[in-house]
Design a protein around this motif. Structure first.
Motif, PDB file in Angstrom:
ATOM      1  N   ASP A  72      60.068   5.898  73.695  1.00 30.15           N
ATOM      2  CA  ASP A  72      59.375   4.837  72.974  1.00 30.15           C
ATOM      3  C   ASP A  72      59.926   4.631  71.557  1.00 30.15           C
ATOM      4  OD1 ASP A  72      57.846   4.414  75.178  1.00 30.15           O
ATOM      5  OD2 ASP A  72      56.045   5.387  74.416  1.00 30.15           O
ATOM      6  N   PRO A 116      53.937  -1.645  63.708  1.00 29.21           N
ATOM      7  CA  PRO A 116      52.701  -1.291  64.420  1.00 29.21           C
ATOM      8  C   PRO A 116      52.948  -1.072  65.918  1.00 29.21           C
ATOM      9  CG  PRO A 116      52.798  -3.639  64.027  1.00 29.21           C
ATOM     10  CD  PRO A 116      54.005  -3.058  63.364  1.00 29.21           C
ATOM     11  N   TYR A 117      52.405  -0.013  66.438  1.00 33.25           N
ATOM     12  CA  TYR A 117      52.444   0.240  67.887  1.00 33.25           C
ATOM     13  C   TYR A 117      51.035  -0.037  68.412  1.00 33.25           C
ATOM     14  CZ  TYR A 117      57.026   2.582  67.980  1.00 33.25           C
ATOM     15  OH  TYR A 117      58.365   2.874  67.908  1.00 33.25           O
ATOM     16  N   THR A 118      50.862  -1.160  69.069  1.00 32.67           N
ATOM     17  CA  THR A 118      49.549  -1.485  69.605  1.00 32.67           C
ATOM     18  C   THR A 118      49.301  -0.689  70.883  1.00 32.67           C
ATOM     19  OG1 THR A 118      50.357  -3.266  70.996  1.00 32.67           O
ATOM     20  CG2 THR A 118      49.783  -3.839  68.719  1.00 32.67           C
ATOM     21  N   LYS A 120      48.625  -1.937  73.584  1.00 31.92           N
ATOM     22  CA  LYS A 120      49.286  -2.657  74.678  1.00 31.92           C
ATOM     23  C   LYS A 120      50.689  -2.094  74.906  1.00 31.92           C
ATOM     24  CE  LYS A 120      51.155  -7.227  75.826  1.00 31.92           C
ATOM     25  NZ  LYS A 120      51.427  -8.567  75.255  1.00 31.92           N
ATOM     26  N   ALA A 121      51.396  -1.834  73.812  1.00 32.38           N
ATOM     27  CA  ALA A 121      52.762  -1.304  73.929  1.00 32.38           C
ATOM     28  C   ALA A 121      52.762   0.195  74.144  1.00 32.38           C
ATOM     29  CB  ALA A 121      53.553  -1.650  72.663  1.00 32.38           C
ATOM     30  N   LEU A 122      51.838   0.869  73.500  1.00 34.62           N
ATOM     31  CA  LEU A 122      51.785   2.336  73.556  1.00 34.62           C
ATOM     32  C   LEU A 122      50.343   2.739  73.843  1.00 34.62           C
ATOM     33  CD1 LEU A 122      53.252   5.066  73.031  1.00 34.62           C
ATOM     34  CD2 LEU A 122      52.547   4.845  70.647  1.00 34.62           C
TER      35      LEU A 122
END
Lengths: 151, 643
Positions: A72, A116-118, A120-122
């Protein structure tokens, strides 16, 4: 180091205490994040469960977290053992200096340069695994105890 | 249209005309006086109709003892160039041959490069060690297009690279085909936005004068690249042995110095300040600049923040606060920038999110002052001049040249009370410096035994092998988190030369090689921490080092990526909440992994690696240093952490 990079480094150096949500950025992004968090609460996403935790993330799997840390892209700025890097401005996070809650808040809504890691992504579970991996990294000896660092 | 039946007056036939002119000079003063202008012309006088239809005879002149290119080499020698870097090109074949034969291939010596960007970057690195320019030869078209990125880097880094372009102006003198592709109406136009001056001489006297002018312009701060076009016919036309022309006398102008009134006011502000900070970047053009900055800092016992565009200030000097730059600047009441490339950046913080924001990083009432020769020469198109500085005083002057008078003024103004305050400040700063050093050592301990090898470990394994040598680190430390500056003991000007200037990748390996060329005659051990992506631009520079026996140790920082771009793409993926695991696509240098040791060996130099176990690194570096000490280049491939 570029001045831009140095800004990031300086910013990261204070990020442990720079978690005031009132500095989160423009209103439109705040609204988006608010809606995502609301949706997570409404539909019982893991984000809701993660709010209950402190130092120990729920169901964190360090082995899985190590893989996710690489795939990631966390290692890109923070280094493969989370050692941080002045050039990228990324703080040392291995082992983490924040509680899981503080860690999660910062990853979702960083107040400095970090993207930012939301959820949704993470997803929250992945974030828990990453935290578990970082917690598994032992503290190194002090610099003064490594002869080569004192030449 | 009637088909032309006259013989074409090509470059070779032109020699006849020029030789005839020379014969006229030899015939006596009266004849010479009748044709003085012709001797200086690029283009021969129009031939008579009779001459044009004349059938070539056995008297055709096919050789010449001396041509314009010989004189051009006289001029180049008069400017003191030690080397000329070039990838060979027919548009400057005259100068090329004159350098190696007429000039004896000495001062300048011809350095064979495999790419014009490498030629320029070699000159870039050489200047920053030696303090004087190298000449670069290139085609006016295809060569300059290759060279342009290197020239832009030198422009951004305020480095005087001296570029000589081959070109053929007269359309009647070009061989059909290739020479037309390699000719251009205004050769320097392509780089005029990022060079300081250029000219197209049309006679040898003109060449001599413009060559000296170009040198002086390049070397007067702000030092910047210049371009001189050497026309093909001017190079190849014969000249008589008794031609009365000579290289122009060269004098370099004194650098611009801050006026005495402004300098006195700056001194007054610095002496009265409680926490003044000196910010250095491209301050020390020469070793004297470093000494001058130390003098001023010690007179004030104040903080110095070195942005490391050059080696400005000893890293272990107790007043060096570079590792806590933001804190030092944030506490300051007077901040003096000394030829700082981006003063706005050091006085502000910036946030790169969807909405980009910045805010001051200084106290509201802090006095901001700059001394910079950049203010004397700013162009419009390329934006290297950065954000506008809202400063209290801006002295358009060279900071190195201004420092001595500023230091004297400070000493005159410092009362005994202020001197006691300075001493107290010095004690506090020494403690802060030592704390910062300890923090850096502690930070370096993280991932100390990691594989791939951490950039801190790489830096310290190298330091462990060179610290007792007369060393020179000639690669940028930007991408290894500046560990060398944070942990090594730098105290000499040649021990660091900054970065590319324009952040154009492809600079580092050839610039390091050029710097090593400068260090060679001083017997210094040249070391370079070399990024893999940068080397992949033009790896032929390794061959150049092997061919010319330029001793340099490349330690590969092989993170197998154009890593800055990995992170940039990651930012976009994170921002869009999609595909966060895909950011290696288009950014990494894997599949296959490059064997840099084998690449080095294929170029005729020593190579070792890849090394990913930190315990193996020190011995490998030691072995490579033995090779370098024998006068050869060497490379150790180290698989590393990203930054």
């Amino acid at each position: 180091m570029t001045i831009w990079a140095e800004h990031r480094a300086e910013a990261s150096a204070v990020q442990q205490t720079d978690l005031n949500p009132t500095q989160a950025g423009p209103m439109k992004r705040f609204v988006v994040v608010f809606l995502l968090v609301s949706a997570a609460l409404l539909f019982g996403f893991p984000a809701a469960r993660a709010r209950q935790s402190s130092d120990t993330p729920p169901n964190g799997n360090a082995q899985s977290g190590k893989k996710l840390f690489m795939s990631d892209g966390c290692y890109e700025c923070h280094g493969r053992q989370g050692q941080g890097a002045a050039q990228t401005g990324a703080a040392r996070i291995g082992p983490p200096q924040l509680s899981f809650e503080g860690f999660q808040n910062y990853v979702r809504k960083p107040t400095n340069q970090m993207p930012p890691y939301t959820s949704k992504a993470l997803p929250d579970q992945d974030l828990s695994d990453i935290y578990a991996y970082l917690k598994s990294i032992p503290m190194p000896p002090k610099g003064k105890d490594i002869p080569l660092l004192n030449k | 249209m009637a088909r032309q039946t006259k013989p074409v007056v090509d470059r070779r036939n032109f020699l006849k005309g020029a030789a005839a002119g020379a014969a006229a000079v030899a015939a006596g003063p009266a004849a010479a006086a009748a044709q003085p202008a012709e001797l200086k012309r690029t283009v021969p006088p129009p031939m008579s109709a009779a001459a044009e239809v004349e059938v070539p005879s056995g008297a055709e002149v096919l050789t010449a003892d001396r041509t314009g290119s010989d004189f051009m080499v006289d001029v180049i020698k008069s400017l003191g160039f030690e080397y000329v870097c070039a990838n060979p090109g027919s548009s400057f074949r005259g100068i090329h041959e004159s350098i190696i034969n007429y000039g004896g291939n000495k001062s300048p010596e011809f350095i064979t490069c495999c790419h014009e960007e490498s030629s320029v970057a070699m000159a870039h690195g050489y200047y920053k060690v030696e303090g004087k320019p190298l000449a670069v030869l290139a085609h006016g078209t295809v060569g300059l297009q290759h060279a342009a990125m290197g020239i832009y880097n030198a422009y951004c880094d305020r480095v005087p690279v001296y570029v000589i372009l081959g070109n053929i102006i007269d359309v009647t003198k070009r061989v059909p085909g290739v020479e037309w592709f390699h000719s251009v109406q205004d050769a320097a136009a392509m780089v005029r936005d990022f060079t300081k001056w250029d000219d197209l001489p049309i006679s040898l006297e003109h060449f001599a004068e413009s060559a000296a002018r170009a040198y002086r312009i390049a070397m007067t701060p702000p030092t910047l690249p210049v371009v001189l076009v050497a026309d093909g016919d001017l190079q190849e036309a014969p000249i008589p042995s008794d031609l009365k022309i000579r290289p122009a006398k060269l004098t370099t102008e004194m650098p611009p110095v801050g006026d005495s009134g402004s300098v006195a006011e700056v001194a007054r502000l610095l002496v009265a300040a409680e926490n003044p900070v000196l910010v250095a970047d491209r301050t020390a053009r020469t070793p004297a600049g470093l000494a001058c900055l130390v003098d001023l800092a010690e007179a004030l016992q104040c903080s110095v923040v070195d942005q490391a565009g050059r080696m400005n200030f000893p890293t272990r000097h107790p007043l060096n606060q570079s590792d806590r730059a933001r804190a030092a600047v944030g506490d300051a009441d007077v901040i003096l920038g000394l030829d700082v490339a981006d003063f706005y950046g050091i006085t502000h913080t910036y946030r790169d999110q969807i909405e980009r924001t910045s805010r001051p990083g200084t106290k509201p009432n802090a006095k901001l002052i700059t001394i910079s020769s950049d203010d004397l020469y700013i162009k419009a198109n390329y934006q290297d001049f950065q954000r506008f500085n809202e400063v209290d005083m801006a002295l358009a002057a060279d900071s190195e040249a201004t420092l001595p008078s500023l230091t004297e003024a400070v000493k005159r103004l410092a009362t005994d009370d202020r001197k006691r305050a300075f001493q107290d400040r010095g004690v506090r700063l020494k403690a802060a410096h030592l704390q910062a050093l300890e923090r850096s050592r502690d930070a370096a301990a993280f991932a100390w035994d990691a594989s791939p090898i951490s950039t801190a470990r790489l830096s310290m394994e190298l330091w462990g092998q060179i610290q007792n040598e007369d060393w020179s680190l000639v690669g940028a430390t930007t991408f290894v988190s500046k560990w060398p500056q944070r942990l090594w003991n730098f105290d000499k000007h040649y021990q660091y030369i900054g970065n590319a200037g324009g952040y154009g990748i492809g600079y580092n390996a050839p610039a390091a090689t050029g710097a090593a060329l400068a260090n060679r005659k001083h017997g210094r051990l040249t070391v370079n921490i070399q990024c893999d992506g940068d080397l992949m631009y033009a790896p032929g520079i390794l061959w150049t080092a092997a061919h010319h026996k330029i001793p340099v140790l490349h330690i590969m920082h092989n993170n197998r990526a154009y890593h800055q771009e990995v992170m940039q793409v990651q930012i976009m993926a994170d921002r869009h909440s999609r595909g966060i695991a895909n950011c290696g696509t288009g950014t990494t240098i894997t599949g296959p992994d490059v064997s840099y040791a084998k690449l080095a060996e294929s170029m005729g130099m020593y190579g070792e690696g890849p090394i990913s176990d930190p315990k193996e690194l020190g011995p490998a570096i030691k072995r490579a240093i033995e090779v370098v000490k024998r006068g050869e280049p060497a490379l150790v491939d180290v698989v590393t952490q990203p930054r």
